[in-house]
Design a protein around this motif. Structure first.
Motif, PDB file in Angstrom:
ATOM      1  N   TYR A 198       0.830  -1.209   0.000  1.00 59.94           N
ATOM      2  CA  TYR A 198       0.000   0.000   0.000  1.00 59.94           C
ATOM      3  C   TYR A 198       0.865   1.261   0.000  1.00 59.94           C
ATOM      4  CZ  TYR A 198      -3.432   3.466   1.533  1.00 59.94           C
ATOM      5  OH  TYR A 198      -4.213   4.587   1.627  1.00 59.94           O
ATOM      6  N   TYR A 199       1.899   1.285   0.846  1.00 57.21           N
ATOM      7  CA  TYR A 199       2.709   2.488   0.998  1.00 57.21           C
ATOM      8  C   TYR A 199       3.851   2.578  -0.012  1.00 57.21           C
ATOM      9  CZ  TYR A 199       0.289   3.407   5.404  1.00 57.21           C
ATOM     10  OH  TYR A 199      -0.668   3.686   6.344  1.00 57.21           O
ATOM     11  N   LEU A 200       4.425   1.430  -0.382  1.00 57.61           N
ATOM     12  CA  LEU A 200       5.580   1.441  -1.290  1.00 57.61           C
ATOM     13  C   LEU A 200       5.241   0.964  -2.692  1.00 57.61           C
ATOM     14  CD1 LEU A 200       8.301  -0.134   1.082  1.00 57.61           C
ATOM     15  CD2 LEU A 200       7.815   2.289   0.710  1.00 57.61           C
ATOM     16  N   GLY A 201       4.085   0.353  -2.846  1.00 60.69           N
ATOM     17  CA  GLY A 201       3.774  -0.325  -4.095  1.00 60.69           C
ATOM     18  C   GLY A 201       4.390  -1.714  -4.088  1.00 60.69           C
ATOM     19  N   SER A 202       3.872  -2.608  -4.931  1.00 61.87           N
ATOM     20  CA  SER A 202       4.445  -3.958  -4.981  1.00 61.87           C
ATOM     21  C   SER A 202       5.924  -3.914  -5.336  1.00 61.87           C
ATOM     22  CB  SER A 202       3.686  -4.812  -6.005  1.00 61.87           C
ATOM     23  OG  SER A 202       2.356  -5.019  -5.601  1.00 61.87           O
ATOM     24  N   TYR A 203       6.257  -3.026  -6.280  1.00 60.71           N
ATOM     25  CA  TYR A 203       7.649  -2.938  -6.715  1.00 60.71           C
ATOM     26  C   TYR A 203       8.554  -2.465  -5.571  1.00 60.71           C
ATOM     27  CZ  TYR A 203       6.390   2.022  -7.239  1.00 60.71           C
ATOM     28  OH  TYR A 203       5.941   3.303  -7.013  1.00 60.71           O
ATOM     29  N   GLY A 204       8.067  -1.521  -4.752  1.00 58.50           N
ATOM     30  CA  GLY A 204       8.849  -1.025  -3.624  1.00 58.50           C
ATOM     31  C   GLY A 204       9.103  -2.113  -2.597  1.00 58.50           C
ATOM     32  N   ALA A 205       8.090  -2.963  -2.360  1.00 63.17           N
ATOM     33  CA  ALA A 205       8.245  -4.065  -1.408  1.00 63.17           C
ATOM     34  C   ALA A 205       9.322  -5.032  -1.893  1.00 63.17           C
ATOM     35  CB  ALA A 205       6.918  -4.788  -1.218  1.00 63.17           C
ATOM     36  N   PHE A 206       9.283  -5.385  -3.179  1.00 58.66           N
ATOM     37  CA  PHE A 206      10.273  -6.323  -3.715  1.00 58.66           C
ATOM     38  C   PHE A 206      11.673  -5.716  -3.704  1.00 58.66           C
ATOM     39  CE2 PHE A 206       6.433  -8.007  -6.095  1.00 58.66           C
ATOM     40  CZ  PHE A 206       6.276  -9.086  -5.251  1.00 58.66           C
ATOM     41  N   TRP A 207      11.774  -4.425  -3.982  1.00 59.37           N
ATOM     42  CA  TRP A 207      13.093  -3.780  -3.943  1.00 59.37           C
ATOM     43  C   TRP A 207      13.620  -3.672  -2.513  1.00 59.37           C
ATOM     44  CZ3 TRP A 207      11.674   0.613  -7.920  1.00 59.37           C
ATOM     45  CH2 TRP A 207      11.728   0.071  -9.213  1.00 59.37           C
ATOM     46  N   LEU A 208      12.720  -3.533  -1.535  1.00 60.85           N
ATOM     47  CA  LEU A 208      13.145  -3.530  -0.135  1.00 60.85           C
ATOM     48  C   LEU A 208      13.745  -4.885   0.244  1.00 60.85           C
ATOM     49  CD1 LEU A 208      13.210  -1.984   2.578  1.00 60.85           C
ATOM     50  CD2 LEU A 208      10.939  -2.951   3.058  1.00 60.85           C
ATOM     51  N   PHE A 209      13.095  -5.962  -0.191  1.00 57.58           N
ATOM     52  CA  PHE A 209      13.635  -7.302   0.055  1.00 57.58           C
ATOM     53  C   PHE A 209      14.993  -7.476  -0.626  1.00 57.58           C
ATOM     54  CE2 PHE A 209       8.912  -8.683   0.125  1.00 57.58           C
ATOM     55  CZ  PHE A 209       8.807  -8.323   1.466  1.00 57.58           C
ATOM     56  N   MET A 210      15.123  -6.921  -1.834  1.00 60.58           N
ATOM     57  CA  MET A 210      16.393  -7.017  -2.555  1.00 60.58           C
ATOM     58  C   MET A 210      17.513  -6.314  -1.786  1.00 60.58           C
ATOM     59  SD  MET A 210      17.563  -4.970  -5.949  1.00 60.58           S
ATOM     60  CE  MET A 210      17.570  -3.523  -4.899  1.00 60.58           C
TER      61      MET A 210
END
Length: 485
Positions: free
Chosen positions: A410-422
């Motif tokens: 919600y806050y980062l977008g799906s792409y932001g979540a995956f990049w955070l994991f990266m």
């Protein structure tokens, strides 16, 4: 891979496989959420809200978090084998509650109970497999829980293609029957000697090593290590300040953090919905089964190479490949949200390919090696409590990851979540490179000595066979102690 595969080798593998039924159950319950979530949404008799479904999915990691400390008590009092046998009736109760009720709270309680049982049995299995294995086989045998865990995920994905969530839950009731196979195997010799059962321990080692094996050196080594630990008295809070406790514990907690914030919980629990939201051109259930088959194949291969390649190199390769899969997945979802959909009309295969790479990468190292290191680096005196803390932290991180994933999107977008994991995996690789010791080929006593100023005896029948002697041990000890922990 070991150089020779004797009858004794296959026997140790068989005993380790029987003990790994518990991790199979945990894998089944972990994988359950992916096919079960869409099925629950369609269940008119339950009529669960989205928030209730999220809590049902979170029931397993909540139970696993609680079960970590129960596992510490039971593996110490009942033994590793005894724990697996004692707790199986609770597994039956948990799945009957979840499968037969139309009330959200009973289903939620059933999933929590299942998580408690899963992690208690997994703790017992992980400790058991590391303690029954001879040093040159320990990497392979200690990897068996991970192999069976992935097999459980695969089984769930297959059943989920033609069963609703209730039927799938009831099918799991056959698993506790398999626990009974442990009735025909020995208890951990390490635990038996800790409890002063020397004659039974001698018979147990003889059973594991073969009737013609000379077990006196191994028996004496374990006895000396146990006596040394017993002379230090019972565990107290002052022990937390001892380097042989806090050094491996800190390393293990960091590894559990990196492992779970690689995105494992959110991705494994939501793989079907990730594929659906990515408008993949591949049928979701087929994709999930394919990913689980690949995951199983890779984790089997990594378990065969963990004793030759070593723990660190597998973790580093796994971390690099995980980063690549997560950055690709993030780029796709970023383009999906910001670009013309026509540009992505021919790229619907990317989410599937990215998840394939993710599953393969995770299985090659981070799925099993952190747990192998946890059981290896924990001194015999502290092994029960350290594994308990490690499993508690691991499942707490899974729970936080699963529950926070919708908010991250919600806050980062799906792409932001995956990049955070990266980003987490990039940091993890540097941590492994500079701080994690290599434990391949070392006896458990030698691994323990890496964190102290004491010396450990080298078992000439094992360490030298694998090319690991005093020189290699001292080199690893010096390089590890020079790192800042």
């Amino acid at each position: 891979m070991v150089k020779t595969w004797s009858k004794n080798t296959f026997w140790q593998l068989f005993v380790g496989s029987c003990a790994s039924i518990g991790p199979f159950a945990l894998g089944f319950d972990d994988g359950w959420s992916a096919p079960a979530t869409p099925s629950i949404r369609k269940d008119v008799t339950l009529n669960a809200t989205d928030d209730q479904i999220d809590w049902i999915v979170s029931g397993i990691p909540i139970g696993c978090t609680i079960g970590g400390f129960i596992g510490f008590i039971s593996t110490n009092l009942l033994g590793r084998r005894g724990t697996m046998l004692f707790i199986s009736p609770v597994y039956v109760l948990s799945h009957l509650l979840a499968a037969l009720s139309n009330n959200f709270w009973w289903i939620f309680i059933g999933r929590i109970l299942a998580g408690i049982v899963d992690i208690v049995v997994c703790m017992a299995a992980q400790i058991y497999t590391s303690e029954i294995a001879s040093p040159e086989l320990r990497g392979i045998i200690a990897s068996l829980p991970a192999v069976f865990g992935v097999a459980g995920i695969l089984c769930t994905y297959i059943l989920g293609t033609f069963m609703d969530w209730r039927t799938m839950t009831l099918v799991e009731l056959v698993i506790p029957v398999s626990y009974l196979s442990m009735l025909f195997h020995v208890e951990s010799p390490v635990w038996l000697l800790q409890k002063g059962k020397i004659d039974i321990a001698r018979k147990a080692i003889k059973s594991l090593r073969g009737s013609h094996a000379d077990i006196n050196e191994e028996l004496n080594r374990i006895k000396e290590n146990n006596e040394k630990n017993q002379n230090k008295g019972d565990f107290s809070m002052r022990d937390v300040l001892r380097p042989q406790f806090y050094k491996p514990m800190i390393l293990s907690l960091f590894m559990m953090f990196f492992q779970m914030f690689s995105g494992y919980g959110p991705i494994i629990y939501n793989s079907v919905e990730i594929l659906q939201s990515g408008d993949t051109t591949v049928q979701e259930n087929f994709a999930s089964i394919t990913m689980a088959v690949l995951m199983l194949a890779v984790v089997i291969c990594s378990s065969l190479f963990v004793d030759n390649a070593g723990r660190k190199i597998l973790l580093i390769i796994s971390g690099i490949m995980l980063s690549l899969s997560l950055v690709t997945l993030g780029i796709y979802f970023y383009m999906k949200e910001t670009s013309d959909r026509n540009l992505l009309s021919h790229l619907g295969w990317i989410p599937f390919a990215s998840l394939l790479l993710y599953y393969a990468s995770y299985s090659s190292g981070y799925f099993s090696v952190p747990y192998i290191l946890l059981s290896e680096m924990s001194p015999a005196r502290y092994r029960d409590i350290m594994c308990s803390i490690g499993y508690f932290a691991s499942n707490l991180f899974i729970f936080v990851g699963v529950r926070s994933f919708p908010h991250l999107k919600y806050y980062l977008g799906s792409y932001g979540a995956f990049w955070l994991f990266m980003s987490n995996m990039i940091v993890a690789n540097f941590f492994v490179l500079f701080f994690i010791p290599e434990t391949k080929g070392l006896s458990l006593e030698q691994v323990e000595a890496l964190f102290t100023n004491e010396e450990a005896k080298v078992d000439s029948n094992t360490s030298q066979e694998e090319g690991i002697g005093n020189t290699a041990f001292e080199a690893e000890k010096d390089s590890h102690q020079s790192a800042i922990i």
